[in-house]
Motif scaffolding. Structure first.
Motif, PDB file in Angstrom:
ATOM      1  N   ALA A 160      -9.512  53.808  31.359  1.00 36.62           N
ATOM      2  CA  ALA A 160      -8.237  54.188  31.964  1.00 36.62           C
ATOM      3  C   ALA A 160      -7.140  54.298  30.903  1.00 36.62           C
ATOM      4  N   LEU A 161      -7.116  53.355  29.971  1.00 38.29           N
ATOM      5  CA  LEU A 161      -6.115  53.388  28.905  1.00 38.29           C
ATOM      6  C   LEU A 161      -6.338  54.554  27.945  1.00 38.29           C
ATOM      7  N   LYS A 162      -7.558  55.052  27.900  1.00 34.12           N
ATOM      8  CA  LYS A 162      -7.848  56.220  27.071  1.00 34.12           C
ATOM      9  C   LYS A 162      -7.447  57.525  27.759  1.00 34.12           C
ATOM     10  N   GLY A 163      -6.920  57.404  28.967  1.00 34.22           N
ATOM     11  CA  GLY A 163      -6.422  58.593  29.664  1.00 34.22           C
ATOM     12  C   GLY A 163      -7.386  59.200  30.658  1.00 34.22           C
ATOM     13  N   GLN A 164      -8.480  58.513  30.942  1.00 30.04           N
ATOM     14  CA  GLN A 164      -9.444  59.022  31.912  1.00 30.04           C
ATOM     15  C   GLN A 164      -9.181  58.395  33.275  1.00 30.04           C
ATOM     16  N   SER A 165      -9.140  59.217  34.302  1.00 28.80           N
ATOM     17  CA  SER A 165      -9.046  58.665  35.656  1.00 28.80           C
ATOM     18  C   SER A 165     -10.375  57.975  35.951  1.00 28.80           C
ATOM     19  N   THR A 166     -10.284  56.690  36.274  1.00 28.49           N
ATOM     20  CA  THR A 166     -11.468  55.837  36.336  1.00 28.49           C
ATOM     21  C   THR A 166     -11.630  55.222  37.716  1.00 28.49           C
ATOM     22  N   GLY A 167     -12.852  55.219  38.212  1.00 26.71           N
ATOM     23  CA  GLY A 167     -13.154  54.613  39.498  1.00 26.71           C
ATOM     24  C   GLY A 167     -14.189  53.513  39.353  1.00 26.71           C
ATOM     25  N   ILE A 168     -13.907  52.357  39.946  1.00 24.22           N
ATOM     26  CA  ILE A 168     -14.851  51.238  39.988  1.00 24.22           C
ATOM     27  C   ILE A 168     -15.484  51.211  41.370  1.00 24.22           C
ATOM     28  N   LEU A 169     -16.801  51.159  41.426  1.00 25.92           N
ATOM     29  CA  LEU A 169     -17.525  51.069  42.695  1.00 25.92           C
ATOM     30  C   LEU A 169     -18.179  49.700  42.781  1.00 25.92           C
ATOM     31  N   SER A 170     -17.756  48.909  43.755  1.00 28.27           N
ATOM     32  CA  SER A 170     -18.271  47.547  43.856  1.00 28.27           C
ATOM     33  C   SER A 170     -18.001  47.004  45.247  1.00 28.27           C
ATOM     34  N   ILE A 180      -6.906  43.781  41.088  1.00 29.01           N
ATOM     35  CA  ILE A 180      -5.567  43.757  41.684  1.00 29.01           C
ATOM     36  C   ILE A 180      -4.575  43.087  40.742  1.00 29.01           C
ATOM     37  N   ARG A 181      -4.933  41.935  40.206  1.00 24.77           N
ATOM     38  CA  ARG A 181      -4.036  41.214  39.304  1.00 24.77           C
ATOM     39  C   ARG A 181      -3.802  41.996  38.014  1.00 24.77           C
ATOM     40  N   LEU A 182      -4.846  42.661  37.548  1.00 20.09           N
ATOM     41  CA  LEU A 182      -4.716  43.455  36.329  1.00 20.09           C
ATOM     42  C   LEU A 182      -3.699  44.579  36.523  1.00 20.09           C
ATOM     43  N   VAL A 189      -1.511  50.631  33.009  1.00 20.03           N
ATOM     44  CA  VAL A 189      -2.619  51.044  33.869  1.00 20.03           C
ATOM     45  C   VAL A 189      -2.109  51.155  35.303  1.00 20.03           C
ATOM     46  N   ARG A 190      -2.179  52.340  35.861  1.00 22.18           N
ATOM     47  CA  ARG A 190      -1.697  52.571  37.221  1.00 22.18           C
ATOM     48  C   ARG A 190      -2.867  52.656  38.200  1.00 22.18           C
ATOM     49  N   ASP A 191      -2.522  52.554  39.476  1.00 23.15           N
ATOM     50  CA  ASP A 191      -3.535  52.626  40.527  1.00 23.15           C
ATOM     51  C   ASP A 191      -4.303  53.941  40.468  1.00 23.15           C
ATOM     52  N   ASP A 192      -3.614  55.038  40.152  1.00 20.17           N
ATOM     53  CA  ASP A 192      -4.273  56.341  40.073  1.00 20.17           C
ATOM     54  C   ASP A 192      -5.165  56.457  38.843  1.00 20.17           C
ATOM     55  N   ASP A 193      -4.868  55.653  37.819  1.00 22.36           N
ATOM     56  CA  ASP A 193      -5.683  55.680  36.601  1.00 22.36           C
ATOM     57  C   ASP A 193      -6.942  54.835  36.756  1.00 22.36           C
ATOM     58  N   LEU A 194      -6.827  53.740  37.484  1.00 19.34           N
ATOM     59  CA  LEU A 194      -7.930  52.796  37.637  1.00 19.34           C
ATOM     60  C   LEU A 194      -8.069  52.437  39.114  1.00 19.34           C
ATOM     61  N   SER A 195      -8.879  53.185  39.822  1.00 18.87           N
ATOM     62  CA  SER A 195      -9.033  52.992  41.262  1.00 18.87           C
ATOM     63  C   SER A 195     -10.258  52.147  41.581  1.00 18.87           C
ATOM     64  N   PHE A 196     -10.227  51.550  42.758  1.00 17.59           N
ATOM     65  CA  PHE A 196     -11.308  50.663  43.190  1.00 17.59           C
ATOM     66  C   PHE A 196     -11.832  51.144  44.538  1.00 17.59           C
ATOM     67  N   TYR A 197     -13.149  51.277  44.639  1.00 21.12           N
ATOM     68  CA  TYR A 197     -13.799  51.717  45.873  1.00 21.12           C
ATOM     69  C   TYR A 197     -14.759  50.622  46.347  1.00 21.12           C
ATOM     70  N   TRP A 198     -14.467  50.099  47.506  1.00 22.13           N
ATOM     71  CA  TRP A 198     -15.293  49.037  48.078  1.00 22.13           C
ATOM     72  C   TRP A 198     -16.539  49.655  48.710  1.00 22.13           C
TER      73      TRP A 198
END
Length: 218
Positions: A160-170, A180-182, A189-198
């Motif tokens: 995400a910090l390298k500029g890639q829109s990133t998704g975590i699947l977990s 969330i805390r991060l 790092v913004r929500d759109d840069d580092l998203s989380f998918y449950w």
């Protein structure tokens, strides 16, 4: 709900936790999964394989690869189970074990696809020293997690910090809480840069928005 195909189309980098890649891995026990559940799981693996063949930005970490590889159902074990009198007398159980053999072979093939496409990544390959603040925050918020989970979050943050829109699947609550805390702390790092998918079920995900939560209320 959102599907895996849609997630990889929206992101530059998508990384799967073990519980997203193998959300419900059947084992050789008397509590055999139903044929329907196994079919859904095989369809999930087929989709992952198709996406990898198409060049989708779908990845797993070295740790997830090792964890998943340990789930493998070997033919030797299958054959030894089928020789037992119980399974000879119960054709339905025998059929379920044979289906699990098919599932184990499919899992092995998909793991090979990840390896052949070089979509298995390690933390060291991402030069984590370039982002000391991120490393500090990951240690602070994910320090109690296991190494595999902690490294997955760290890898995601680096991308995400390298500029890639990133998704975590977990579907790991510890990773979600640390994510969330991060995001509350790491201004870069913004929500759109580092998203989380449950992970709700094989192939079905729900996007989580960290602004719905306050980290101190988790």
């Amino acid at each position: 709900m959102v599907g895996l195909k849609e997630i990889v189309e929206k992101n530059d980098f998508v990384i799967m936790d073990t519980c997203a890649f193998c959300p419900r891995m059947p084992r050789i026990k008397t509590n055999i999964e139903s044929d329907l559940e196994l079919d859904i799981y095989i369809d999930h693996l087929n989709l992952i394989g198709d996406l990898l063949d198409a060049g989708a930005p779908l990845f797993i970490s070295e740790g997830v690869f090792e964890e998943t590889n340990n789930y493998g159902i070997t033919k030797i074990r299958i054959k030894s189970e089928l020789k037992k009198p119980f399974y000879k007398r119960n054709p339905s159980y025998r059929a379920s074990i044979q289906r699990e053999n098919k599932l184990g072979n499919k899992l092995k093939n998909v793991l090979s696809q990840f390896k052949d496409s070089e979509h298995i990544i390690s933390l060291n390959s991402e030069n984590p020293d370039r982002f000391p603040r991120l490393a500090k925050l990951v240690y602070q918020y994910a320090g109690e997690l296991g190494e595999v989970d902690k490294n997955l979050l760290h890898l995601s943050g680096i991308r995400a910090l390298k500029g890639q829109s990133t998704g975590i699947l977990s579907r790991d609550g510890g990773i979600e809480s640390a994510w969330i805390r991060l995001l509350y702390d790491a201004d870069t790092v913004r929500d759109d840069d580092l998203s989380f998918y449950w992970t709700k079920s094989p192939g079905e995900f729900e996007r989580i928005y960290h602004k719905r939560f306050h980290p101190d209320r988790r």
